[in-house]
Write an enzyme that holds these catalytic residues in place. Structure first.
Site, PDB file in Angstrom:
ATOM      1  N   LYS A  75     -16.068   9.832   3.244  1.00  0.00           N
ATOM      2  CA  LYS A  75     -16.826   9.337   2.086  1.00  0.00           C
ATOM      3  C   LYS A  75     -17.570   8.043   2.438  1.00  0.00           C
ATOM      4  O   LYS A  75     -18.723   7.874   2.062  1.00  0.00           O
ATOM      5  CB  LYS A  75     -15.889   9.095   0.888  1.00  0.00           C
ATOM      6  N   ARG A  79     -10.181   8.725  -9.358  1.00  0.00           N
ATOM      7  CA  ARG A  79      -9.093   9.326  -8.604  1.00  0.00           C
ATOM      8  C   ARG A  79      -8.064   9.977  -9.508  1.00  0.00           C
ATOM      9  O   ARG A  79      -7.079  10.539  -9.014  1.00  0.00           O
ATOM     10  CB  ARG A  79      -8.399   8.228  -7.800  1.00  0.00           C
ATOM     11  N   ARG A 123      -8.760   5.926  12.945  1.00  0.00           N
ATOM     12  CA  ARG A 123      -9.377   4.801  12.235  1.00  0.00           C
ATOM     13  C   ARG A 123      -8.433   3.592  12.222  1.00  0.00           C
ATOM     14  O   ARG A 123      -8.869   2.449  12.319  1.00  0.00           O
ATOM     15  CB  ARG A 123      -9.710   5.239  10.794  1.00  0.00           C
ATOM     16  N   ARG A 175      -6.469  -1.500   8.879  1.00  0.00           N
ATOM     17  CA  ARG A 175      -5.873  -1.133   7.594  1.00  0.00           C
ATOM     18  C   ARG A 175      -4.453  -0.647   7.796  1.00  0.00           C
ATOM     19  O   ARG A 175      -4.220   0.350   8.474  1.00  0.00           O
ATOM     20  CB  ARG A 175      -6.696  -0.024   6.932  1.00  0.00           C
ATOM     21  N   ARG A 198      -0.323   9.342   0.903  1.00  0.00           N
ATOM     22  CA  ARG A 198      -1.655   9.244   0.273  1.00  0.00           C
ATOM     23  C   ARG A 198      -2.239  10.624   0.031  1.00  0.00           C
ATOM     24  O   ARG A 198      -2.852  10.869  -1.015  1.00  0.00           O
ATOM     25  CB  ARG A 198      -2.589   8.413   1.151  1.00  0.00           C
TER      26      ARG A 198
HETATM   27  P1  ADP Z   1      -8.855   6.217   1.331  1.00  0.00           P
HETATM   28  O1  ADP Z   1      -9.903   7.020   0.617  1.00  0.00           O
HETATM   29  O2  ADP Z   1      -9.085   6.152   2.792  1.00  0.00           O
HETATM   30  O3  ADP Z   1      -7.446   6.587   0.953  1.00  0.00           O
HETATM   31  P2  ADP Z   1      -9.449   3.811  -0.208  1.00  0.00           P
HETATM   32  O4  ADP Z   1      -9.964   2.675   0.547  1.00  0.00           O
HETATM   33  O5  ADP Z   1     -10.346   4.525  -1.137  1.00  0.00           O
HETATM   34  O6  ADP Z   1      -8.885   4.732   0.922  1.00  0.00           O
HETATM   35  O7  ADP Z   1      -8.144   3.408  -1.060  1.00  0.00           O
HETATM   36  C1  ADP Z   1      -7.039   2.764  -0.473  1.00  0.00           C
HETATM   37  C2  ADP Z   1      -5.912   2.595  -1.524  1.00  0.00           C
HETATM   38  O8  ADP Z   1      -6.411   1.837  -2.649  1.00  0.00           O
HETATM   39  C3  ADP Z   1      -5.400   3.889  -2.153  1.00  0.00           C
HETATM   40  O9  ADP Z   1      -4.385   4.509  -1.381  1.00  0.00           O
HETATM   41  C4  ADP Z   1      -4.901   3.387  -3.523  1.00  0.00           C
HETATM   42  O10 ADP Z   1      -3.640   2.775  -3.411  1.00  0.00           O
HETATM   43  C5  ADP Z   1      -5.893   2.315  -3.892  1.00  0.00           C
HETATM   44  N1  ADP Z   1      -7.013   2.853  -4.711  1.00  0.00           N
HETATM   45  C6  ADP Z   1      -8.321   2.917  -4.337  1.00  0.00           C
HETATM   46  N2  ADP Z   1      -9.078   3.446  -5.323  1.00  0.00           N
HETATM   47  C7  ADP Z   1      -8.229   3.746  -6.350  1.00  0.00           C
HETATM   48  C8  ADP Z   1      -8.391   4.338  -7.634  1.00  0.00           C
HETATM   49  N3  ADP Z   1      -9.588   4.735  -8.079  1.00  0.00           N
HETATM   50  N4  ADP Z   1      -7.299   4.493  -8.434  1.00  0.00           N
HETATM   51  C9  ADP Z   1      -6.109   4.089  -8.009  1.00  0.00           C
HETATM   52  N5  ADP Z   1      -5.863   3.540  -6.793  1.00  0.00           N
HETATM   53  C10 ADP Z   1      -6.911   3.358  -5.971  1.00  0.00           C
END
Ligand code: ADP
Length: 189
Positions: free
Chosen positions: A14, A89, A128, A134, A146
């Site tokens: 993404k 999400r 990554r 991260r 996740r």
């Molecule tokens: P990825 O898509 O690689 O899992 P992100 O950077 O989008 O990583 O998100 C990392 C973490 O941030 C998620 O595992 C979650 O804990 C939190 N997070 C991000 N966006 C949301 C969301 N819209 N709702 C709830 N938690 C979120």
């Protein structure tokens, strides 16, 4: 206004495709993951609370991310459009986004879902993790958590957009340019 939701599991690409879309269409990128990491870096109370959950691979509360998105929409009223990345999400977040956008006389044009199998996702995330710093990318157990959260809470969001005729699934495995070409065809189709 071109408002897109870029959807898919962690590691689906993404962020990569968002960067290309921003360049081509001048959109504003709203990544809740990036916004949360910025709060952590700034050491805010919100960031400290979110970090506890993110370090376990668990979603942060809907109210937190919805509030962050609301602020960004208000800050960027003249934008050419938005890419929502990593948000919504949950179905509750999708409903809240709908309401927020309606308040600005806006709507989502397409929800584009990047489809990638779990084996490939795990490999990409571990790769990554070697350079991103991260913590949630460096541990296979956490990656599995996740992806599990994604399956339970996030995957149903696809149905929400499908019922509105906005869902478009594409294969997220292949050349970056080729995948981008498919996204462009959806947008310009
Ligand atoms: P990825 O898509 O690689 O899992 P992100 O950077 O989008 O990583 O998100 C990392 C973490 O941030 C998620 O595992 C979650 O804990 C939190 N997070 C991000 N966006 C949301 C969301 N819209 N709702 C709830 N938690 C979120």
């Amino acid at each position: 206004m071109l408002n897109l939701v870029l959807f898919g599991p962690p590691g689906a690409g993404k962020g990569t495709q968002s960067a290309k879309l921003i360049e081509k269409y001048g959109l504003i990128h709203l990544s809740t993951g990036d916004l949360l990491r910025a709060e952590i870096t700034a050491g805010t109370d919100l960031g400290q609370e979110a970090k506890k959950l993110m370090d376990q691979g668990i979603l942060v509360p809907d109210s937190v991310v919805i509030g962050m998105i609301e602020n960004k929409l208000n800050e960027n009223k003249g934008a050419a459009g938005f890419i929502f990345d990593g948000f919504p999400r949950t179905v509750a977040q999708a409903e809240a986004l709908n309401t927020l956008l309606e308040g600005h006389q806006l709507s989502i044009k397409h929800m584009i879902s990047l489809e990638v199998n779990q084996e490939e996702l795990t490999q990409r995330l571990l790769e990554r993790g070697k350079t991103s710093g991260r913590p949630d990318d460096q541990n296979e157990e956490l990656i599995r958590k996740r992806v599990q959260e994604y399956g339970e809470k996030t995957a149903p969001v696809a149905g929400y957009y499908d019922s509105q005729g906005k869902f478009q699934g594409i294969n997220g495995i292949g050349e970056i340019e080729e995948i981008f070409g498919q996204i462009v065809r959806i947008i310009e189709g």
